[in-house]
Design an enzyme around this catalytic site. Structure first.
Site, PDB file in Angstrom:
ATOM      1  N   ASP A   1      -0.862  -5.826  -3.455  1.00  0.00           N
ATOM      2  CA  ASP A   1       0.506  -5.326  -3.601  1.00  0.00           C
ATOM      3  C   ASP A   1       1.480  -6.501  -3.502  1.00  0.00           C
ATOM      4  O   ASP A   1       2.566  -6.382  -2.942  1.00  0.00           O
ATOM      5  CB  ASP A   1       0.820  -4.242  -2.556  1.00  0.00           C
ATOM      6  CG  ASP A   1       2.060  -3.431  -2.940  1.00  0.00           C
ATOM      7  OD1 ASP A   1       2.506  -3.520  -4.091  1.00  0.00           O
ATOM      8  OD2 ASP A   1       2.582  -2.716  -2.062  1.00  0.00           O
TER       9      ASP A   1
ATOM     10  N   HIS B   1      -1.634   2.432  -1.548  1.00  0.00           N
ATOM     11  CA  HIS B   1      -1.513   1.861  -0.200  1.00  0.00           C
ATOM     12  C   HIS B   1      -1.490   2.890   0.929  1.00  0.00           C
ATOM     13  O   HIS B   1      -0.455   3.257   1.460  1.00  0.00           O
ATOM     14  CB  HIS B   1      -0.390   0.828  -0.054  1.00  0.00           C
ATOM     15  CG  HIS B   1       0.900   1.119  -0.792  1.00  0.00           C
ATOM     16  ND1 HIS B   1       1.639   2.257  -0.587  1.00  0.00           N
ATOM     17  CD2 HIS B   1       1.580   0.383  -1.708  1.00  0.00           C
ATOM     18  CE1 HIS B   1       2.725   2.199  -1.344  1.00  0.00           C
ATOM     19  NE2 HIS B   1       2.705   1.083  -2.037  1.00  0.00           N
TER      20      HIS B   1
ATOM     21  N   HIS C   1       3.911   6.790  -2.528  1.00  0.00           N
ATOM     22  CA  HIS C   1       5.328   6.964  -2.209  1.00  0.00           C
ATOM     23  C   HIS C   1       5.631   8.459  -2.164  1.00  0.00           C
ATOM     24  O   HIS C   1       6.442   8.975  -2.925  1.00  0.00           O
ATOM     25  CB  HIS C   1       6.211   6.236  -3.222  1.00  0.00           C
ATOM     26  CG  HIS C   1       6.009   4.747  -3.191  1.00  0.00           C
ATOM     27  ND1 HIS C   1       6.884   3.882  -2.581  1.00  0.00           N
ATOM     28  CD2 HIS C   1       4.999   3.970  -3.651  1.00  0.00           C
ATOM     29  CE1 HIS C   1       6.434   2.635  -2.681  1.00  0.00           C
ATOM     30  NE2 HIS C   1       5.284   2.667  -3.329  1.00  0.00           N
TER      31      HIS C   1
ATOM     32  N   GLU D   1       3.215   1.936 -10.913  1.00  0.00           N
ATOM     33  CA  GLU D   1       3.645   2.445  -9.611  1.00  0.00           C
ATOM     34  C   GLU D   1       4.972   3.158  -9.838  1.00  0.00           C
ATOM     35  O   GLU D   1       6.039   2.658  -9.573  1.00  0.00           O
ATOM     36  CB  GLU D   1       3.786   1.303  -8.605  1.00  0.00           C
ATOM     37  CG  GLU D   1       3.856   1.815  -7.180  1.00  0.00           C
ATOM     38  CD  GLU D   1       3.770   0.697  -6.154  1.00  0.00           C
ATOM     39  OE1 GLU D   1       3.861  -0.474  -6.535  1.00  0.00           O
ATOM     40  OE2 GLU D   1       3.620   1.019  -4.960  1.00  0.00           O
TER      41      GLU D   1
HETATM   42 ZN   LIG Z   1       3.139  -1.864  -5.191  1.00  0.00          ZN
END
Ligand SMILES: [Zn+2]
Length: 390
Positions: A282, A218, A197, A128
């Site tokens: 997560d 996510h 992100h 990530e």
């Molecule tokens: Zn994460």
């Protein structure tokens, strides 16, 4: 041979109500109705007592749990998730690790895998970062990777992770990303890139399809909500994922629908179809108290600024939450917590569903996804095994 009888076996196509499953070595040797499979008198038998027998969960995005981060204590973290039926895990390394720690974490996890024990559940890495948009996500101030993207910075971590780096999450809007993508793909041709992100436009997301981008980190969390014009809605990574039928959407399905609103979960399922939705935990390790109004929720984790910082979920609980928030049944929950994640990382021939020849990673659950037993490679997983190995 081990025979599991009195089982409701969750297959890709539906449920085999009065099922028997045979295991030989670490493989599934036969699956059928009780009337079709004869159990030899002297065979080892496990009576499932009417429980559901599903494929072991595949958690592709998980940082740690039970007080242990994968980057620091891989065995202990894996042990925590194994108890909850997660038989395949991608140890997730976050972009808050500077280069040296990143490299050390990779080595620590690799060594743990080689020792076996609980760490055998670690099927690789989900990276990530490091190249994400510092505007989105927790621990933004700790981001050591904001500057120019340079080969001398990323080469070592890409090399060390090798083909175990199954997913790299990136923000497509980061300038100068291409050399990183090309190099990561050269080292692991089967790599999957994920948009995360990020506030990338659908066009920016599409431009990375060539490299193998087919996942959204996510969905609905840490994604841009850029306005198109004052008061009008722009399109970002969520819409890019909606538009592209090849893309998979990760969902953090917490008990109160904080990460993703239950109406939004239902909308994602409607748009993507259940074959393209992946439940992730997560899960993160943090004791920050978080805002007062959310204090009652047990499965959320916060950063020092009170922002959401992942969850305290395990996939058994995420499946139960999915069935609370949507009209999904048990077989569909297994699809999103095992079959789909195995497919996106290219491991569907080994794990993710129950089929003859696949690895006998199995989980026995009741109708509320309470885990009663876990089998890893055909062996019942017990905590004593961990003690032997650690
Ligand atoms: Zn994460």
């Amino acid at each position: 041979m081990l025979f599991i009888k009195n089982a409701k076996i969750v297959l890709e196509t539906g449920i085999l109500w009065d099922g028997v499953l045979a295991v030989e070595g670490d493989r599934i040797a036969a699956v059928g109705k009780a009337s079709e499979i004869e159990i030899p008198k002297d065979a080892e038998v496990l009576d499932a007592q009417g429980l559901y027998v599903g494929p072991g969960f595949v958690d592709i995005h998980v940082h740690g749990g039970g007080g242990h981060f994968f980057y620091a204590e891989p065995e202990e973290a894996a042990e925590h998730f194994l108890r909850h039926g997660e038989t395949s895990i991608l140890a997730t390394l976050y972009y808050d690790l500077p280069k040296k720690e990143f490299a050390e974490a990779i080595e620590r996890v690799k060594e743990a895998r080689n020792r076996g024990g609980a760490a055998q559940a670690i099927a690789g890495f989900y990276m990530e970062g490091p190249y994400m948009n510092p505007k989105y996500g927790a621990c933004a101030e700790k981001n050591k990777w904001r500057g120019t993207i340079r080969k001398e910075d990323f080469q070592e971590i890409v090399d060390r992770a090798g083909t175990l780096a199954r997913v790299w999450a990136v923000a497509p809007e980061r300038e100068g990303l291409e050399p990183f993508l090309s190099y990561a793909k050269e080292i692991n041709p089967g790599v999957v890139f994920s948009v995360g992100h990020s506030e990338a436009s659908p066009e920016q997301v599409r431009s990375l399809k060539f490299y193998g981008l087919r996942l959204q980190t996510h969905c609905m969390d840490a994604t841009g909500r850029v306005e198109k014009w004052a008061g009008t809605r722009g399109c970002g990574p969520d819409e890019a994922c909606f538009l592209d039928s090849d893309m998979y959407a990760e969902i953090i399905c917490d008990s109160q629908g904080i990460h993703v609103n239950p109406d939004m979960i239902r909308l994602i399922l409607k748009v993507k179809g259940m074959e393209k939705v992946i439940l992730i935990t997560d899960s993160f390790v943090s004791e920050e108290p978080g805002p007062k109004e959310l204090e009652y929720i047990q499965d959320l984790v916060f950063d020092a600024n009170g922002g959401l910082n992942g969850s305290r979920l395990t996939l058994d609980v995420a499946c139960r939450n999915l069935m609370t928030h949507t009209n999904c049944g048990i077989a569909q929950a297994f699809m999103m917590a095992a079959g789909n994640p195995a497919r996106v990382i290219g491991m569907e021939h080994e794990i993710g569903t129950i089929a003859v020849g696949k690895r006998a990673n199995l989980v026995l659950v009741d109708d509320m996804f309470h885990v009663k037993k876990v089998l890893v490679g055909g062996k019942v997983w017990q905590q004593e095994q961990r003690k032997k190995n650690v």
